[in-house]
Design a protein around this motif. Structure first.
Motif, PDB file in Angstrom:
ATOM      1  N   ILE A 160      -6.205 -12.411  -6.974  1.00  0.00           N
ATOM      2  CA  ILE A 160      -6.502 -11.423  -5.935  1.00  0.00           C
ATOM      3  C   ILE A 160      -6.935 -10.115  -6.594  1.00  0.00           C
ATOM      4  O   ILE A 160      -6.879  -9.959  -7.811  1.00  0.00           O
ATOM      5  CB  ILE A 160      -5.277 -11.158  -5.033  1.00  0.00           C
ATOM      6  N   LYS A 161      -7.370  -9.169  -5.754  1.00  0.00           N
ATOM      7  CA  LYS A 161      -7.707  -7.833  -6.225  1.00  0.00           C
ATOM      8  C   LYS A 161      -6.663  -6.844  -5.715  1.00  0.00           C
ATOM      9  O   LYS A 161      -6.184  -6.965  -4.598  1.00  0.00           O
ATOM     10  CB  LYS A 161      -9.101  -7.425  -5.730  1.00  0.00           C
ATOM     11  N   ALA A 162      -6.347  -5.850  -6.534  1.00  0.00           N
ATOM     12  CA  ALA A 162      -5.326  -4.876  -6.176  1.00  0.00           C
ATOM     13  C   ALA A 162      -5.752  -4.061  -4.960  1.00  0.00           C
ATOM     14  O   ALA A 162      -6.884  -3.577  -4.879  1.00  0.00           O
ATOM     15  CB  ALA A 162      -5.059  -3.951  -7.360  1.00  0.00           C
ATOM     16  N   ASN A 163      -4.814  -3.932  -4.007  1.00  0.00           N
ATOM     17  CA  ASN A 163      -5.054  -3.065  -2.853  1.00  0.00           C
ATOM     18  C   ASN A 163      -4.195  -1.803  -3.003  1.00  0.00           C
ATOM     19  O   ASN A 163      -3.595  -1.560  -4.050  1.00  0.00           O
ATOM     20  CB  ASN A 163      -4.755  -3.803  -1.548  1.00  0.00           C
ATOM     21  N   ASP A 164      -4.122  -1.014  -1.945  1.00  0.00           N
ATOM     22  CA  ASP A 164      -3.401   0.259  -2.034  1.00  0.00           C
ATOM     23  C   ASP A 164      -1.927   0.080  -2.383  1.00  0.00           C
ATOM     24  O   ASP A 164      -1.336   0.917  -3.067  1.00  0.00           O
ATOM     25  CB  ASP A 164      -3.524   1.021  -0.708  1.00  0.00           C
ATOM     26  N   THR A 165      -1.328  -1.040  -1.891  1.00  0.00           N
ATOM     27  CA  THR A 165       0.094  -1.278  -2.160  1.00  0.00           C
ATOM     28  C   THR A 165       0.345  -1.513  -3.644  1.00  0.00           C
ATOM     29  O   THR A 165       1.277  -0.944  -4.231  1.00  0.00           O
ATOM     30  CB  THR A 165       0.601  -2.483  -1.344  1.00  0.00           C
ATOM     31  N   GLU A 166      -0.475  -2.345  -4.267  1.00  0.00           N
ATOM     32  CA  GLU A 166      -0.308  -2.613  -5.703  1.00  0.00           C
ATOM     33  C   GLU A 166      -0.657  -1.383  -6.541  1.00  0.00           C
ATOM     34  O   GLU A 166      -0.068  -1.150  -7.600  1.00  0.00           O
ATOM     35  CB  GLU A 166      -1.166  -3.806  -6.131  1.00  0.00           C
ATOM     36  N   VAL A 167      -1.617  -0.598  -6.080  1.00  0.00           N
ATOM     37  CA  VAL A 167      -1.948   0.648  -6.771  1.00  0.00           C
ATOM     38  C   VAL A 167      -0.730   1.572  -6.771  1.00  0.00           C
ATOM     39  O   VAL A 167      -0.373   2.172  -7.789  1.00  0.00           O
ATOM     40  CB  VAL A 167      -3.163   1.346  -6.114  1.00  0.00           C
ATOM     41  N   LYS A 168      -0.057   1.651  -5.615  1.00  0.00           N
ATOM     42  CA  LYS A 168       1.086   2.544  -5.472  1.00  0.00           C
ATOM     43  C   LYS A 168       2.287   2.090  -6.286  1.00  0.00           C
ATOM     44  O   LYS A 168       2.905   2.894  -7.008  1.00  0.00           O
ATOM     45  CB  LYS A 168       1.474   2.649  -3.989  1.00  0.00           C
ATOM     46  N   TYR A 169       2.648   0.814  -6.185  1.00  0.00           N
ATOM     47  CA  TYR A 169       3.904   0.353  -6.776  1.00  0.00           C
ATOM     48  C   TYR A 169       3.777  -0.232  -8.181  1.00  0.00           C
ATOM     49  O   TYR A 169       4.759  -0.249  -8.931  1.00  0.00           O
ATOM     50  CB  TYR A 169       4.567  -0.669  -5.857  1.00  0.00           C
ATOM     51  N   LEU A 170       2.600  -0.741  -8.528  1.00  0.00           N
ATOM     52  CA  LEU A 170       2.423  -1.328  -9.859  1.00  0.00           C
ATOM     53  C   LEU A 170       1.583  -0.454 -10.785  1.00  0.00           C
ATOM     54  O   LEU A 170       1.471  -0.750 -11.982  1.00  0.00           O
ATOM     55  CB  LEU A 170       1.787  -2.721  -9.751  1.00  0.00           C
ATOM     56  N   GLY A 171       0.973   0.576 -10.234  1.00  0.00           N
ATOM     57  CA  GLY A 171       0.086   1.397 -11.056  1.00  0.00           C
ATOM     58  C   GLY A 171      -1.210   0.690 -11.379  1.00  0.00           C
ATOM     59  O   GLY A 171      -1.875   1.008 -12.377  1.00  0.00           O
TER      60      GLY A 171
END
Length: 241
Positions: free
Chosen positions: A190-201
Protein backbone atom coordinates in the motif's frame (compact mmCIF):
# COMPACT_ATOMS: atom_id res chain seq x y z
CA UNK A 1 -14.95 -45.76 25.37
CA UNK A 2 -15.75 -42.72 23.25
CA UNK A 3 -17.13 -43.75 19.86
CA UNK A 4 -15.66 -42.30 16.69
CA UNK A 5 -17.97 -40.22 14.57
CA UNK A 6 -18.34 -41.77 11.16
CA UNK A 7 -18.55 -43.08 8.55
CA UNK A 8 -15.73 -41.05 7.07
CA UNK A 9 -12.98 -41.38 4.49
CA UNK A 10 -10.42 -39.47 6.55
CA UNK A 11 -7.45 -41.39 7.99
CA UNK A 12 -8.11 -42.73 11.47
CA UNK A 13 -5.34 -40.68 13.08
CA UNK A 14 -6.95 -37.47 11.75
CA UNK A 15 -10.25 -38.48 13.35
CA UNK A 16 -8.41 -39.03 16.63
CA UNK A 17 -6.67 -35.67 16.26
CA UNK A 18 -10.03 -33.91 15.87
CA UNK A 19 -11.44 -35.67 18.92
CA UNK A 20 -8.43 -34.56 20.97
CA UNK A 21 -8.82 -31.01 19.68
CA UNK A 22 -12.47 -30.99 20.73
CA UNK A 23 -11.49 -31.88 24.28
CA UNK A 24 -8.85 -29.14 24.35
CA UNK A 25 -11.20 -26.55 22.83
CA UNK A 26 -13.98 -27.43 25.29
CA UNK A 27 -11.67 -26.69 28.21
CA UNK A 28 -11.59 -30.27 29.46
CA UNK A 29 -7.81 -30.03 29.12
CA UNK A 30 -6.90 -26.40 29.79
CA UNK A 31 -3.56 -24.76 28.86
CA UNK A 32 -0.75 -26.21 30.97
CA UNK A 33 -2.71 -29.39 31.79
CA UNK A 34 -1.09 -32.79 31.22
CA UNK A 35 -3.30 -35.02 29.11
CA UNK A 36 -3.60 -38.80 29.71
CA UNK A 37 -0.81 -41.08 28.55
CA UNK A 38 -0.66 -42.34 24.98
CA UNK A 39 -1.55 -45.84 26.13
CA UNK A 40 -4.57 -44.63 28.10
CA UNK A 41 -5.83 -42.48 25.23
CA UNK A 42 -5.29 -45.26 22.70
CA UNK A 43 -7.31 -47.63 24.87
CA UNK A 44 -10.11 -45.10 25.36
CA UNK A 45 -10.49 -44.64 21.59
CA UNK A 46 -9.88 -48.33 20.83
CA UNK A 47 -6.98 -47.59 18.46
CA UNK A 48 -3.34 -48.59 18.40
CA UNK A 49 -0.73 -46.56 20.26
CA UNK A 50 0.89 -45.88 16.87
CA UNK A 51 -2.30 -44.28 15.54
CA UNK A 52 -2.72 -42.22 18.70
CA UNK A 53 0.93 -41.12 18.57
CA UNK A 54 0.56 -40.01 14.95
CA UNK A 55 -2.37 -37.79 15.95
CA UNK A 56 -0.36 -36.34 18.83
CA UNK A 57 2.64 -35.76 16.56
CA UNK A 58 0.53 -33.44 14.43
CA UNK A 59 -0.66 -31.54 17.48
CA UNK A 60 2.96 -31.19 18.61
CA UNK A 61 4.00 -29.94 15.16
CA UNK A 62 1.22 -27.33 15.34
CA UNK A 63 2.37 -26.23 18.83
CA UNK A 64 -0.97 -27.22 20.36
CA UNK A 65 0.58 -29.69 22.79
CA UNK A 66 4.13 -30.00 24.09
CA UNK A 67 5.97 -33.16 25.07
CA UNK A 68 7.96 -32.82 28.28
CA UNK A 69 10.52 -35.56 28.77
CA UNK A 70 9.83 -37.63 31.84
CA UNK A 71 6.52 -35.89 32.53
CA UNK A 72 4.19 -36.46 29.58
CA UNK A 73 2.31 -34.30 27.10
CA UNK A 74 0.75 -30.99 28.12
CA UNK A 75 -1.54 -28.52 26.38
CA UNK A 76 0.60 -25.58 25.26
CA UNK A 77 0.31 -22.20 26.92
CA UNK A 78 0.95 -18.79 25.39
CA UNK A 79 3.56 -17.30 27.64
CA UNK A 80 4.47 -13.80 26.55
CA UNK A 81 7.77 -14.73 24.88
CA UNK A 82 6.60 -17.80 22.96
CA UNK A 83 3.52 -16.04 21.58
CA UNK A 84 5.56 -13.04 20.53
CA UNK A 85 8.23 -15.01 18.69
CA UNK A 86 5.74 -17.31 17.04
CA UNK A 87 3.39 -14.66 15.69
CA UNK A 88 5.55 -11.55 15.26
CA UNK A 89 7.34 -11.96 11.92
CA UNK A 90 8.87 -8.52 11.41
CA UNK A 91 12.67 -8.49 11.34
CA UNK A 92 15.51 -6.20 10.45
CA UNK A 93 16.68 -6.47 6.85
CA UNK A 94 19.68 -8.51 7.98
CA UNK A 95 17.28 -11.13 9.38
CA UNK A 96 17.87 -10.40 13.07
CA UNK A 97 14.94 -10.22 15.46
CA UNK A 98 13.88 -7.09 17.29
CA UNK A 99 11.41 -6.88 20.16
CA UNK A 100 8.45 -4.53 19.71
CA UNK A 101 7.26 -2.10 22.38
CA UNK A 102 3.54 -1.33 22.08
CA UNK A 103 1.95 2.09 22.62
CA UNK A 104 -1.87 2.04 22.67
CA UNK A 105 -3.45 4.96 20.81
CA UNK A 106 -7.09 4.11 21.49
CA UNK A 107 -9.52 1.33 22.42
CA UNK A 108 -13.21 1.81 21.92
CA UNK A 109 -16.47 -0.08 21.72
CA UNK A 110 -18.11 0.47 18.34
CA UNK A 111 -20.38 -1.13 15.76
CA UNK A 112 -18.63 -3.70 13.58
CA UNK A 113 -18.12 -2.82 9.94
CA UNK A 114 -18.93 -5.17 7.07
CA UNK A 115 -15.43 -6.67 6.88
CA UNK A 116 -15.33 -7.35 10.62
CA UNK A 117 -18.78 -8.97 10.54
CA UNK A 118 -17.72 -11.26 7.72
CA UNK A 119 -14.24 -12.15 8.93
CA UNK A 120 -15.13 -12.59 12.61
CA UNK A 121 -18.42 -14.42 11.86
CA UNK A 122 -20.47 -11.82 13.74
CA UNK A 123 -24.17 -11.13 13.56
CA UNK A 124 -25.45 -8.04 11.79
CA UNK A 125 -25.34 -5.08 14.16
CA UNK A 126 -22.72 -6.68 16.43
CA UNK A 127 -20.17 -4.57 18.23
CA UNK A 128 -16.41 -4.90 18.48
CA UNK A 129 -13.66 -3.79 20.78
CA UNK A 130 -11.38 -1.80 18.46
CA UNK A 131 -7.78 -1.23 19.52
CA UNK A 132 -5.26 0.89 17.66
CA UNK A 133 -1.62 0.88 18.68
CA UNK A 134 1.86 1.69 17.43
CA UNK A 135 4.65 -0.84 17.85
CA UNK A 136 8.14 0.60 18.14
CA UNK A 137 11.22 -1.27 16.97
CA UNK A 138 14.67 -0.06 17.96
CA UNK A 139 12.99 2.90 19.71
CA UNK A 140 11.30 4.07 16.49
CA UNK A 141 7.65 3.70 15.37
CA UNK A 142 7.56 0.91 12.80
CA UNK A 143 4.15 -0.82 12.85
CA UNK A 144 0.64 0.62 13.12
CA UNK A 145 -1.90 -1.99 14.26
CA UNK A 146 -5.69 -1.99 14.14
CA UNK A 147 -7.30 -4.84 16.11
CA UNK A 148 -10.98 -5.87 16.23
CA UNK A 149 -12.51 -8.36 18.70
CA UNK A 150 -16.05 -9.55 19.29
CA UNK A 151 -17.36 -7.32 22.09
CA UNK A 152 -19.71 -10.06 23.27
CA UNK A 153 -16.69 -12.11 24.27
CA UNK A 154 -14.00 -9.49 24.89
CA UNK A 155 -16.04 -6.52 26.16
CA UNK A 156 -14.00 -6.32 29.35
CA UNK A 157 -11.04 -5.14 27.24
CA UNK A 158 -12.74 -1.80 26.75
CA UNK A 159 -11.31 -0.72 30.10
CA UNK A 160 -9.46 -3.67 31.65
CA UNK A 161 -6.66 -4.25 32.13
CA UNK A 162 -5.82 -0.57 32.44
CA UNK A 163 -2.49 -1.16 30.69
CA UNK A 164 -2.66 -3.63 27.81
CA UNK A 165 0.26 -6.06 27.65
CA UNK A 166 2.69 -6.12 24.77
CA UNK A 167 1.57 -9.64 23.84
CA UNK A 168 -2.22 -9.76 23.56
CA UNK A 169 -2.48 -13.47 22.73
CA UNK A 170 -1.25 -14.38 26.19
CA UNK A 171 -3.98 -12.13 27.64
CA UNK A 172 -6.69 -13.70 25.45
CA UNK A 173 -5.77 -17.15 26.70
CA UNK A 174 -5.33 -16.34 30.38
CA UNK A 175 -8.31 -14.03 30.88
CA UNK A 176 -10.82 -15.16 28.25
CA UNK A 177 -9.94 -18.80 27.57
CA UNK A 178 -9.34 -17.96 23.90
CA UNK A 179 -6.21 -19.64 22.56
CA UNK A 180 -4.82 -18.51 19.21
CA UNK A 181 -3.70 -21.74 17.56
CA UNK A 182 -2.86 -20.35 14.15
CA UNK A 183 -3.49 -17.37 11.90
CA UNK A 184 -4.29 -16.67 8.26
CA UNK A 185 -2.32 -13.76 6.80
CA UNK A 186 -2.54 -11.80 3.58
CA UNK A 187 0.22 -9.36 2.61
CA UNK A 188 -0.59 -6.29 0.51
CA UNK A 189 1.56 -3.40 -0.76
CA UNK A 190 0.00 0.00 0.00
CA UNK A 191 0.93 3.68 -0.04
CA UNK A 192 1.18 5.76 3.12
CA UNK A 193 -1.83 7.94 3.88
CA UNK A 194 -2.23 10.71 6.45
CA UNK A 195 -2.59 8.20 9.31
CA UNK A 196 0.72 6.47 8.58
CA UNK A 197 2.40 9.84 8.04
CA UNK A 198 1.21 10.93 11.48
CA UNK A 199 1.95 7.81 13.52
CA UNK A 200 4.83 6.15 11.65
CA UNK A 201 6.60 9.20 10.28
CA UNK A 202 6.14 7.88 6.76
CA UNK A 203 6.41 10.12 3.72
CA UNK A 204 3.10 10.73 1.87
CA UNK A 205 2.70 7.95 -0.69
CA UNK A 206 5.68 5.96 0.65
CA UNK A 207 5.40 2.21 -0.06
CA UNK A 208 4.35 0.25 3.03
CA UNK A 209 3.48 -3.37 3.80
CA UNK A 210 0.00 -4.18 5.10
CA UNK A 211 -0.50 -7.51 6.88
CA UNK A 212 -4.12 -8.62 7.24
CA UNK A 213 -4.45 -11.37 9.83
CA UNK A 214 -7.32 -13.46 11.15
CA UNK A 215 -6.22 -15.27 14.32
CA UNK A 216 -8.09 -18.55 14.88
CA UNK A 217 -8.62 -21.04 17.68
CA UNK A 218 -8.10 -24.82 17.72
CA UNK A 219 -11.33 -25.39 15.79
CA UNK A 220 -10.57 -22.72 13.18
CA UNK A 221 -13.02 -20.19 14.60
CA UNK A 222 -11.91 -16.53 14.32
CA UNK A 223 -10.79 -14.78 17.50
CA UNK A 224 -9.19 -11.58 16.27
CA UNK A 225 -8.96 -9.45 13.12
CA UNK A 226 -5.71 -7.49 12.93
CA UNK A 227 -4.34 -5.15 10.28
CA UNK A 228 -0.67 -4.22 10.68
CA UNK A 229 0.95 -1.54 8.52
CA UNK A 230 4.73 -1.82 8.46
CA UNK A 231 7.29 0.86 7.65
CA UNK A 232 9.70 -1.08 5.46
CA UNK A 233 12.75 1.22 5.38
CA UNK A 234 14.53 -0.89 7.98
CA UNK A 235 12.24 -3.89 8.42
CA UNK A 236 10.69 -6.70 6.41
CA UNK A 237 8.30 -9.62 6.88
CA UNK A 238 10.02 -12.96 7.36
CA UNK A 239 8.39 -16.36 7.81
CA UNK A 240 9.53 -19.95 7.38
CA UNK A 241 7.03 -22.16 5.51
Amino acid sequence: MEALKGPTFRPLYQQIKELLLERIASGEWSPGTFIPSEAALAASYNVSVGTLRKALNELVAESIVIRQQGKGTAVATHDADSALFRFFNIRRHDGSRCLPVSLVLSRVLRKANADEIRELNLESGAKVIYIQRVRELDDKPAVLESIALDAKRFGELRTQPEVLPNTLYHLYQQRFGATVAHADETLVAIKANDTEVKYLGAEPGEPLLEIRRIARDYQDQPIERRISVVLTRDYSYSNRV
